[in-house]
Write an enzyme that holds these catalytic residues in place. Structure first.
Site, mmCIF file in Angstrom:
data_model
loop_
_atom_site.group_PDB
_atom_site.id
_atom_site.type_symbol
_atom_site.label_atom_id
_atom_site.label_comp_id
_atom_site.label_asym_id
_atom_site.label_seq_id
_atom_site.Cartn_x
_atom_site.Cartn_y
_atom_site.Cartn_z
ATOM 1 N N ASN A 141 1.295 12.137 -4.857
ATOM 2 C CA ASN A 141 1.752 11.981 -3.392
ATOM 3 C C ASN A 141 3.276 11.788 -3.242
ATOM 4 O O ASN A 141 3.721 12.456 -2.283
ATOM 5 C CB ASN A 141 1.057 10.718 -2.915
ATOM 6 C CG ASN A 141 -0.425 11.064 -2.298
ATOM 7 O OD1 ASN A 141 -0.675 12.111 -2.219
ATOM 8 N ND2 ASN A 141 -1.161 9.713 -2.273
ATOM 9 N N PHE B 103 0.952 -1.133 -0.003
ATOM 10 C CA PHE B 103 0.007 0.068 0.100
ATOM 11 C C PHE B 103 1.176 1.139 -0.021
ATOM 12 O O PHE B 103 2.046 1.351 0.868
ATOM 13 C CB PHE B 103 -0.767 -0.080 1.168
ATOM 14 C CG PHE B 103 -2.078 -1.074 1.149
ATOM 15 C CD1 PHE B 103 -3.232 -0.741 0.527
ATOM 16 C CD2 PHE B 103 -1.700 -2.183 1.645
ATOM 17 C CE1 PHE B 103 -4.218 -1.662 0.544
ATOM 18 C CE2 PHE B 103 -2.882 -3.247 1.525
ATOM 19 C CZ PHE B 103 -3.947 -2.895 1.107
ATOM 20 N N GLU B 104 0.572 2.310 -0.767
ATOM 21 C CA GLU B 104 1.200 3.325 -0.963
ATOM 22 C C GLU B 104 1.561 4.189 0.467
ATOM 23 O O GLU B 104 2.636 4.844 0.318
ATOM 24 C CB GLU B 104 0.726 4.422 -1.957
ATOM 25 C CG GLU B 104 -0.530 5.109 -1.361
ATOM 26 C CD GLU B 104 -0.974 6.121 -2.563
ATOM 27 O OE1 GLU B 104 -1.450 5.709 -3.494
ATOM 28 O OE2 GLU B 104 -0.932 7.222 -2.150
ATOM 29 N N ALA B 105 0.877 4.056 1.369
ATOM 30 C CA ALA B 105 1.113 4.801 2.632
ATOM 31 C C ALA B 105 2.202 4.175 3.420
ATOM 32 O O ALA B 105 2.452 4.677 4.530
ATOM 33 C CB ALA B 105 -0.109 4.986 3.457
#
Lengths: 257, 333
Positions: free
Chosen positions: B138, A49-51
Site C-alpha cells: 500500500n 489506521f493506515e488509511a
C-alpha cells in the site's frame, strides 16, 4: 468467569500495549485489543489506521481500515502516506499483523499458497500495508490461529519481514534498525524471539494447554524461554469491558472460526 | 537478496514524457459536467492504465466502475491499492463472457474485502493465470503516485526490503548517495486515467472531500486524465470563498459527474455507511458462477445507469437507513 480463546487472545494482546504509545491497527482482534487497553491500563494509547485515521474515539468496531469509524472524533483524518511516514520516521511503537503462514523468524505470508506466482493455487490479498508496517514499526505483534499448516519452517511466499534469515538480516537488507516482531499470540500460547538466534520460542502457555500440544501444532522446532510460565487468564474486569463496551454487538467475540 | 526483482513495469515512469502529456492538458475554466456514460466513453480507452480513488469500499466511484463494465472496456492495467469492492467489480469483466477487462494488475491488496472475507470470483480470476501481476505494498503504491505527483521518476523508501514482495515487484534496490543506506527505489506511477469520488465539486472540477484522503491527493495529480464523481455540485462562489477546503484544482480534472450516493454500496464519510447486507449477498452469490452472472446481469450489465442500480438495491428507503447507520442513529419506524 469462563472465557473463549478469542477473549483470551484479545486480553493478552491488550496487555502488551503500554500507555502513552502509538499503535497502528487493522480491523478485528487488534482493534479490540487496542480498545481494551485504552479502557484498562493504557488510556493514553494512540490508535492509528493506515488509511489516515489518527487517534479516533472508536464508537463501534470498524469494518474497514478506512471506514468512517476509523476517524470518529479523531484528532486528524489524513492520508495513507502520512500515517505510513509516521511509521517510517520511527513514531509508531506497535503494529498488529496476521497471515496465512508464519515461519520461525516471524516472517509472514499473506500473498499466495502453492502454484506459481502468476498462477497460484490460492491467491490471497497480498501485502496491503502489512509489509510496510512490519518494516517500519518498532514492535510488531502477530496474532493468528495456531496449526501446523500455518506455523511452517518455510513460507510459500515471504510477504512481510520478520527477522528474515536470522540475526542482522533485517539491517543488512536495509530495514530500520531495532525493529522486528516482538510477540506472537495464538489460541495456544504466547511466543517471543530469542535475542541471539531470532527464532520464535514459547514465552507462556495458555491455561489448560500443554507444551506438547503447542509443539504438535507447530511445523518447526520450538525452544522455550527460561522464564516460561502459564498465561494469566483474562480478569473479570477485562471480560466485562470486552463484552459490554468494546464489542457489545459480538462482531469479533462471537465470530465463528 | 542476490537476484534483482523480476516484475514488469506496467506504466512508464519517465518524467519528461509525462510532462509533455501534462503540457497538452487544457487549463481553461470550462464547464466539465457530463454523464457517467459520456465520461467513461470519452476518458477511458482499451489498454489504459486505470486507478480508482478511495479505499476499496470507502468513498469509491462505483458508477464509473459499473459503466466500465457496461462499455466492456478491455485490456486494462490497474493499480490494486487496497482495492476491495472496486476490484471485485472490475473482475466481473473477466471470465464472464465479456472479453477481458483486467489484463495487468499492480497488487498491493486485491481479492479480499477486509474483514468480510475473500471474493470467490476475484480469486477465480487471479488464480486463472490470465492476468499478469506485479507485487507492491500500500505504501509503495502511495509513494509511486507521490513520485508522479512530484514529477520525478522515482522516490526511495524503506519498505519491501528482504521480502518476496520485493522480488516479485518492479522496484530496484539502490544505495543512498549520502549515507550509503540500502533503499528501495519506487518508480513513478502515472496512470492514464483515474476516477475519484468526492463530496463536493463545482462544474469546473474544483473538489472538496471529508474524512481520510487515502492516496487521492497524489492520485489526482499523477493521473493523465481524471474523472470526478461527486455527491453534489456546489457553486464556484462557494469554492473561492473557502479555498483552503479545495483538495483537487480544476485543471487536473477532465470530467465532472454528479452522482448522489455514488459510493454505494460503500461508505461515504458523513453521508452514509456501507451496505453490509448487499455486500454479504454479493460474496455469497459469487460462489456459483451461474448465479453470479445472473446477479451481474440484474444489477449492472442489464441496467441503464447507476440510479436504476440504487433503485434495485432498495432506493431511498434503504439509503436513508444507511444514513442513520453512518450517524450511529437507531432506524426510524
Amino acid at each position: 468467569m469462563s472465557y473463549t480463546p478469542i477473549e483470551l487472545m484479545i486480553a493478552c494482546a491488550s496487555r502488551v500495549l503500554e500507555d502513552g504509545r502509538t499503535v497502528a491497527v487493522g480491523t478485528g482482534l487488534p482493534c479490540a485489543a487496542a480498545m481494551l487497553a485504552q479502557k484498562t491500563h493504557a488510556p493514553n494509547l494512540v490508535i492509528c489506521f493506515e488509511a489516515g485515521g489518527v487517534a479516533p474515539q472508536l464508537p463501534t468496531m470498524p469494518i474497514s481500515v478506512g471506514d468512517s469509524r476509523t476517524f470518529h472524533r479523531a484528532v486528524m483524518a489524513t492520508s495513507m502516506a502520512d500515517v505510513m511516514q509516521f511509521c517510517q520516521r520511527g513514531m509508531m511503537d506497535y503494529t498488529f499483523l496476521s497471515g496465512a503462514q508464519i515461519d520461525p523468524y516471524g516472517n509472514l505470508n499473506s500473498t499466495r499458497i502453492g502454484g506459481t506466482h502468476q498462477k497460484p493455487k490460492v491467491r490471497l490479498p497480498g501485502s496491503g500495508g502489512a509489509c510496510d508496517l512490519a518494516s517500519f514499526c518498532w514492535r510488531t505483534l502477530i496474532v493468528m490461529r495456531h496449526d501446523a499448516k500455518k506455523f511452517v519452517e518455510k513460507l510459500d511466499f515471504l510477504t512481510s519481514p520478520g527477522y528474515l534469515t536470522g540475526p542482522g538480516a533485517r539491517e543488512a537488507a536495509g530495514l530500520p534498525k531495532g525493529t522486528g516482531p516482538y510477540r506472537v499470540i495464538t489460541e495456544l500460547a504466547i511466543f517471543d524471539f530469542h535475542p541471539d538466534t531470532c527464532r520464535m520460542r514459547v514465552l507462556s502457555v495458555h491455561p489448560g494447554i500443554t507444551l506438547a500440544q503447542v509443539r504438535s501444532a507447530t511445523g518447526f522446532q520450538l525452544a522455550e524461554a527460561e522464564s516460561m510460565q502459564e498465561t494469566a487468564k483474562p480478569t473479570e474486569e477485562e471480560l466485562r469491558l470486552l463484552r459490554k463496551e468494546v464489542d457489545p454487538a459480538g462482531y469479533i467475540l462471537r465470530r465463528a472460526g | 537478496m542476490s537476484d534483482s526483482p523480476t516484475g514488469r513495469l506496467f506504466a512508464d515512469p519517465d518524467a519528461d514524457r509525462a510532462r509533455a502529456g501534462f503540457a497538452r492538458l487544457p487549463r481553461a475554466l470550462v464547464d466539465k459536467r457530463m454523464s457517467v456514460t459520456e465520461a467513461v466513453s470519452r476518458c477511458i480507452r482499451d489498454g489504459d492504465y486505470l486507478a480508482i480513488g478511495g479505499f476499496g469500499i470507502n468513498r469509491i466511484p462505483t458508477a464509473i466502475v459499473h459503466e466500465i463494465l457496461r462499455q466492456k472496456k478491455q485490456n486494462l492495467s490497474f493499480a490494486g491499492h487496497t482495492s476491495t469492492h472496486d476490484f471485485q467489480l472490475l473482475c466481473a469483466g473477466n471470465l464472464t463472457g465479456r472479453g477481458q477487462t483486467l489484463a495487468r494488475v499492480d497488487i498491493a491488496y486485491v481479492v479480499g474485502l477486509e474483514a468480510r472475507g475473500l471474493s470467490p470470483h476475484a480469486r477465480r480470476v487471479m488464480e486463472s493465470g490470465t492476468v499478469e501481476i506485479c507485487e507492491w505494498t500500500n505504501y509503495a503504491l502511495a509513494v509511486r503516485l507521490q513520485a508522479a505527483a512530484m514529477g520525478v521518476p522515482f522516490l526511495p523508501a524503506r519498505t519491501m526490503l528482504g521480502t518476496d514482495t520485493l522480488q516479485e515487484s518492479a522496484a530496484k534496490v539502490i544505495r543512498c548517495p549520502f549515507t550509503d543506506q540500502q533503499l528501495v527505489a519506487l518508480p513513478a506511477l502515472y496512470p492514464d486515467v483515474a476516477a475519484i469520488h468526492v463530496h463536493e465539486a463545482d462544474i469546473f472540477g474544483n473538489c472538496r472531500l471529508r474524512g481520510v484522503s487515502v492516496a487521492d491527493i497524489e492520485l489526482a495529480r499523477a493521473s493523465k486524465r481524471l474523472i470526478i464523481t461527486c455527491e453534489r455540485l456546489i457553486p464556484h462562489e462557494e469554492i473561492i470563498r473557502e479555498p483552503h477546503l479545495t483538495v483537487i484544482p480544476f485543471f487536473c480534472v477532465e470530467a465532472v459527474c454528479e452522482v448522489p450516493f455514488g459510493s454505494f454500496p460503500g461508505n461515504m464519510p458523513g453521508e452514509y455507511f456501507s451496505d453490509e447486507t448487499h455486500l454479504r449477498k454479493w460474496l455469497t452469490v459469487e460462489k456459483d458462477p451461474e448465479a453470479h452472472l445472473q446477479f451481474l446481469e440484474e444489477h449492472i450489465f442489464g441496467v441503464p445507469n447507476f440510479d436504476v442500480y440504487l433503485e434495485k438495491c432498495g432506493g431511498l428507503p434503504r439509503l436513508r437507513e444507511l444514513r442513520s447507520q453512518e450517524f450511529l442513529l437507531s432506524s426510524v419506524k
